[in-house]
Design an enzyme around this catalytic site. Structure first.
Site, PDB file in Angstrom:
ATOM      1  N   SER A   1       0.804  -1.225   0.000  1.00 49.36           N
ATOM      2  CA  SER A   1       0.000   0.000   0.000  1.00 49.36           C
ATOM      3  C   SER A   1       0.834   1.270   0.000  1.00 49.36           C
ATOM      4  O   SER A   1       0.416   2.284  -0.562  1.00 49.36           O
ATOM      5  CB  SER A   1      -0.973   0.005   1.187  1.00 49.36           C
ATOM      6  OG  SER A   1      -0.294  -0.180   2.403  1.00 49.36           O
TER       7      SER A   1
ATOM      8  N   HIS B   1       1.013   5.074   4.271  1.00 42.35           N
ATOM      9  CA  HIS B   1       0.120   5.617   3.248  1.00 42.35           C
ATOM     10  C   HIS B   1       0.401   7.101   3.004  1.00 42.35           C
ATOM     11  O   HIS B   1       0.522   7.541   1.859  1.00 42.35           O
ATOM     12  CB  HIS B   1      -1.336   5.436   3.675  1.00 42.35           C
ATOM     13  CG  HIS B   1      -1.755   4.011   3.766  1.00 42.35           C
ATOM     14  ND1 HIS B   1      -3.011   3.627   4.196  1.00 42.35           N
ATOM     15  CD2 HIS B   1      -1.092   2.852   3.464  1.00 42.35           C
ATOM     16  CE1 HIS B   1      -3.099   2.312   4.165  1.00 42.35           C
ATOM     17  NE2 HIS B   1      -1.954   1.815   3.737  1.00 42.35           N
TER      18      HIS B   1
END
Length: 204
Positions: free
Chosen positions: A127, A178
């Site tokens: 991610s 992230h």
């Protein structure tokens, strides 16, 4: 209908997805990807191992490992949807370098954050690199006056905000990776992306 040649196919993105799936199956072969200790033995990131044992390779290997099939599926779906756009915009070699730098960079920032907050958790997943792709697309869209093929700045912005919201309201999510991924991707895109000339073909 116009045929697409090999340059139009997102070969790198497809290759990255295949590598992630193979890595997942490899981990599952002898154990469980949802077992934290097993994942740690197979290259997941853990700050003390990186800093104290010098196992810096974990910053790289962790971005190809996933905790369970749902984690893998959600990440690969997002990569499949977004990766091809940036691969076409940057070119295959630049895109591969971009992806790997975003993955390693976001893992490094996440590790520093874990050390600062004294939260020594085992982490893994693509991610950070994928958020880097989204951040890179954001700059490419801005550079093209709000649109890049089918993508708009509004769509990318909503995607980032919604993903971050889901991360902060969920559990077991490495939100710092992230955030770092978006920032690193945006900055790398400024350095690597070149707006095509007006008479160049637009990829969608």
């Amino acid at each position: 209908m116009e045929k697409r040649n090999i340059q139009d196919i997102a070969c790198v993105t497809i290759g990255l997805i295949i590598i992630n799936v193979i890595a997942f199956l490899w981990v599952e072969w002898g154990g469980s990807s949802e077992n934290t200790l097993w994942m740690l033995q197979h290259g997941a990131m853990f700050a003390p191992y990186v800093i104290e044992n010098g196992e810096y390779y974990r910053l790289f290997t962790a971005m190809f490992l996933h905790f369970g099939v749902e984690h893998l599926t959600s990440n690969m779906l997002i990569l499949f949807v977004t990766g091809g756009h940036l691969e076409h915009a940057l070119g295959k070699i630049k895109y591969l370098i971009f992806y790997l730098l975003c993955g390693v960079g976001s893992n490094f920032v996440s590790m520093l954050f874990h050390i600062y907050t004294d939260e020594m958790t085992v982490s893994a997943g693509a991610s950070g690199a994928i958020f880097g792709v989204v951040g890179g697309l954001l700059w490419a869209v801005i550079r093209n006056k709000g649109h890049l093929g089918e993508l708009s700045a509004r769509q990318i912005g909503i995607m980032i905000l919604l993903s971050l919201y889901l991360g902060f309201t969920g559990t077991g999510v490495d939100n710092m990776a992230h955030i770092a991924g978006v920032g690193i991707g945006f900055l790398l895109s400024i350095l690597l992306y070149r707006k095509p000339k007006e008479n160049s073909e637009n990829f969608v």
